[in-house]
Design a protein around this motif. Structure first.
Motif, PDB file in Angstrom:
ATOM      1  N   GLU A  78       0.824  -1.254  -0.143  1.00 30.82           N
ATOM      2  CA  GLU A  78      -0.011   0.022  -0.036  1.00 30.82           C
ATOM      3  C   GLU A  78       0.910   1.214   0.083  1.00 30.82           C
ATOM      4  N   ILE A  79       0.246   2.252  -0.747  1.00 27.83           N
ATOM      5  CA  ILE A  79       1.038   3.601  -0.703  1.00 27.83           C
ATOM      6  C   ILE A  79      -0.132   4.617   0.217  1.00 27.83           C
ATOM      7  N   ILE A  80       0.134   4.694   1.374  1.00 30.52           N
ATOM      8  CA  ILE A  80      -0.844   5.300   2.450  1.00 30.52           C
ATOM      9  C   ILE A  80      -1.041   6.782   1.861  1.00 30.52           C
ATOM     10  N   ASN A  81      -0.296   7.235   1.460  1.00 26.37           N
ATOM     11  CA  ASN A  81      -0.556   8.680   1.208  1.00 26.37           C
ATOM     12  C   ASN A  81       0.365   9.248  -0.048  1.00 26.37           C
ATOM     13  N   PRO A  82      -0.289   8.853  -1.297  1.00 28.71           N
ATOM     14  CA  PRO A  82       0.315   9.133  -2.535  1.00 28.71           C
ATOM     15  C   PRO A  82       1.114  10.299  -2.810  1.00 28.71           C
ATOM     16  N   SER A  83       0.376  11.456  -2.333  1.00 29.56           N
ATOM     17  CA  SER A  83       1.154  12.708  -2.411  1.00 29.56           C
ATOM     18  C   SER A  83       2.329  12.910  -1.452  1.00 29.56           C
ATOM     19  N   GLY A  84       2.208  12.460  -0.407  1.00 29.16           N
ATOM     20  CA  GLY A  84       3.237  12.319   0.312  1.00 29.16           C
ATOM     21  C   GLY A  84       4.512  11.354   0.052  1.00 29.16           C
TER      22      GLY A  84
END
Length: 739
Positions: free
Chosen positions: A635-641
């Motif tokens: 998983e990429i928890i927060n793609p922006s971050g």
């Protein structure tokens, strides 16, 4: 932290707020890194998260870890909010103070926040949601299985009834806690917050100039302090013109701090306390200190380099790993390559210089600090001042950059010691020169390589005599290298030898410690061997990744990097992805332009990167674009971050490669500010295209692993553009002109 005596089913507490709503406090097992990645948790509990729901439905989630720009103040609450099943727009986030009775792992470093908290933080939210469902089901007299939640509301679909979370405060306080080890977590396909682009919770405050950093702290009656230390690390004060300094405008105190010999603790120096920082800084210009002689004054960068060459000509002091018969393989190789690589000391140069505010009252000290290691700082202050840790309170402020620098906490004990002796609250603020000249530097390293390829172009032999700093088998902070470091275990005839030399300069952990320097040497020499074999550098690596030796990598030496645990197939996946996205091998570039590739496994993350560079005939280097492919799990928890972290790592690495170096003369740091230790300018910034390859592996962190490959990818691209091989950094010291 030792386990407590709470039983496994103890306990998630809930209590009604005086004005309505409720507080949910999660108490979870303290997990080791292996357990955080999915193994069984140990017995015993320690608190580590809090949820507060106000009467208006606003959910406040406490972020326990220090925020240094890596995004954990947003990411960790996202995990809780997802499983709590509330809308992110209704979430507010508070920074927790240091509190080891309530929280575990209140530190920032090693890209550990995600793997250590991925399951525990989700369990906090899921357990709280389960209690709210139980409370609603009891209220309605229906089975819990008939209830569900959405957007902070419990629903009983069959009867059309619903209750907002904040309406359940009184009832939920009497609900028995669920078993946290078996609490049901969401199926990833049902995620509403995890995996969405989420703006940082402090972004608006940052861009509008709200005070939240350590440098912003003020307390009543506060004075300002500066601290002069010896340019030779650890030298004692022999004398100082304190009377002259005390006579300067605004100066309240000027005194000698005795300090000790631990370079990571309170060192000797002279403190000046004044009504304003500028007055303290101005008075400091009048200060004249005589320093005692110190043995480190005999050390220099030139001396280190000469000693490294001397050591390289002898057998390594110890062999860390040996596979096959390197001597025989080199003797039988179709081609051999010898090369010496060097990477220098580097300063962290975080934009917010080191600072700390402290006040001493009745034998107790209260501290406000931008720190990555608040618990370590508290322990250092208590030990140095001779008070119990319970008498030290630490407030964690946001940090204006850390990159590993704020794992060290000497500035905290400096502020505390000055406040105690001055008898007033003080804000200690370092100058940029203090920050550059008194860092815990990325350690320099010397690698003396010999490699061999056979007639078919296969890599058959690799020898590395690694000369680093330390005493015997003990290396200084950040200087180790394990036998499992790639290409160890992937070359049939391999030897890693190590020799050490003494160092009086403090070293520490710079973003992707160890890997930060090692990647340049390993991946650059691998590129040399690929070209010597007439092989495409991507093809050679793909071949290597398919053929590991069967035995596991050896254990890590004391205070060295983590065991590698390198999975060739995961690295193969990201290398294939970055080759595809960059169009590797499909573009004919004009003279003076080239593309270089490198891979690296660091801090559980697998990254492959391609750099496109232009080098003018006059030797000016301009990176044109960077492609990044990373595997950090399922998983990429927060793609922006995540994208921001990868891009920031790449730009950080390019800055290091272009012009950053700390040199030592007579035991002193030569560089002093951004004029001779340059950061990347906006005009030098380069487009960075980031791609993530999701895999069925545990979720892991991202603050560090994207940095190491970019430096060798850049230097390999320079070779492709000019035919000139870069074997030492920074690039500013090389003549890269071509014709």
């Amino acid at each position: 932290m030792p386990n407590t005596t709470f039983s496994r089913r103890d306990f998630l507490k809930a209590s009604a707020l005086a004005g309505g709503g409720l507080v949910l406090a999660g108490y979870l097992d303290a997990l080791s890194p292996a357990e955080a990645l999915g193994a069984a948790a140990p017995e015993g509990f320690a608190p580590n998260a809090f949820i507060r729901i106000a009467p208006d439905g606003i959910v406040t989630i406490v972020a326990k870890n220090p925020e240094i720009g890596q995004g954990v103040k947003t990411m960790l609450p996202m995990l809780i909010a997802e499983e709590l099943d509330v809308d992110w727009k209704n979430v507010r986030v508070e920074q927790a103070p240091l509190d080891t009775t309530k929280f575990q792992g209140q530190s920032a470093g090693g890209s550990t926040a995600t793997p250590s908290n991925w399951i525990p933080m989700r369990r906090v939210g899921a357990a709280a949601r389960a209690m709210l469902v139980s409370a609603a089901a009891q209220t309605w007299g229906v089975p819990e299985s008939e209830c569900d939640t959405a957007s902070g509301v419990v629903h009983h679909r069959a009867s059309g009834r619903s209750l907002a979370y904040q309406a359940l405060g009184e009832r939920v306080a009497s609900v028995a806690a669920p078993d946290l080890a078996t609490v049901t977590l969401k199926d990833p396909k049902d995620f509403k917050i995890i995996g969405t682009r989420t703006r940082g919770v402090d972004t608006k405050a940052i861009v509008t100039g709200k005070p939240m950093y350590g440098i912003d702290v003020t307390v009543p009656g506060m004075k300002y302090a500066v601290f002069e230390k010896s340019p030779v690390f650890g030298a004692k004060v022999a004398g100082a013109n304190l009377d002259v300094v005390k006579a300067q405008p605004g100066v309240r105190h000027a005194f000698v701090v005795d300090g000790g010999t631990d370079l990571a603790g309170l060192l000797p120096g002279v403190a000046i306390v004044a009504d304003s920082w500028w007055q303290a800084r101005t008075a400091r210009a009048k200060l004249a200190v005589q320093w005692e002689e110190h043995p480190t004054a005999q050390q220099s960068s030139a001396g280190y380099a000469a000693r490294a060459v001397e050591l390289s000509k002898a057998a390594p002091q110890r062999v860390v790993r040996r596979d096959g018969d390197v001597d025989a393989a080199l003797a039988g190789a179709a081609k051999t390559v010898e090369a010496a690589y060097f990477y220098p000391f580097i300063a962290h140069a975080s934009l917010e210089p080191q600072n700390c505010t402290a006040q001493w009252v009745d034998g107790k000290v209260e501290i406000w600090a931008p720190t990555q290691s608040p618990a370590a700082g508290r322990a250092l202050v208590a030990r140095t001042l001779g008070i119990p840790e319970t008498d030290v309170t630490v407030h964690i402020t946001r940090s204006g950059g850390g990159f590993g620098r704020r794992l060290m906490t000497e500035y905290m004990v400096e502020a505390a010691a000055i406040a105690k002796q001055a008898g007033v609250p003080v804000k200690l603020l370092w100058t940029r020169e203090d920050d550059i000249k008194h860092d815990f530097y990325r350690v320099a390293g010397f690698h003396f390589f010999t490699g061999g390829v056979d007639a078919a172009g296969k890599l058959t032999a690799w020898r590395d005599h690694f000369v680093t700093f330390g005493e015997g088998e003990r290396v200084v902070a950040g200087a180790g290298m394990s036998g499992g470091e790639f290409p160890g275990r992937f070359v049939p005839n391999y030897q890693l030898g190590m020799s050490t030399m003494p160092l009086g300069v403090p070293t520490g952990y710079l973003r992707a410690p160890g890997s930060n320097g090692l990647a340049f040497a390993m991946e650059s020499f691998l590129d040399e061997l690929a070209h010597a074999a007439g092989r495409d550098p991507v093809a050679l690596r793909l071949e290597l990744f398919d053929h590991p030796l069967p035995e596991p990598a050896p254990t890590t030496p004391p205070n060295g990097p983590r065991p590698a645990g390198f999975d060739g197939q995961r690295m193969k996946g990201v290398l294939e992805l970055v080759a595809e996205k960059s169009g590797w091998g499909k573009t004919t570039l004009p003279r003076g332009e080239g593309m270089g590739v490198a891979t690296y496994f660091s801090h559980r993350g697998y990254f492959a990167e391609v750099v496109h560079v232009r080098v003018t005939k006059a030797g000016k280097v301009t990176p044109l674009k960077v492609w990044v492919a990373g595997d950090i799990g399922a998983e990429i928890i927060n793609p922006s971050g995540a994208e921001n972290q990868a891009q920031g790592s790449v730009l950080d690495g390019i800055a290091q490669a272009l012009g950053q170096e700390i040199t030592i003369e007579k035991g002193r740091v030569v560089q002093s500010n951004f004029n001779d230790f340059p950061l990347l300018r906006m005009a030098q910034s380069v487009p960075v295209e980031v791609h993530f390859k999701k895999t069925d592996f545990p979720v892991t962190g991202l603050g560090e692993p994207a940095l190491p490959p970019v430096v060798p990818a850049l230097t390999n691209a320079i070779y492709a553009a000019t035919g000139k091989r870069v074997r030492s950094l920074p690039l500013s010291k090389h003549d890269l002109r071509w014709s």
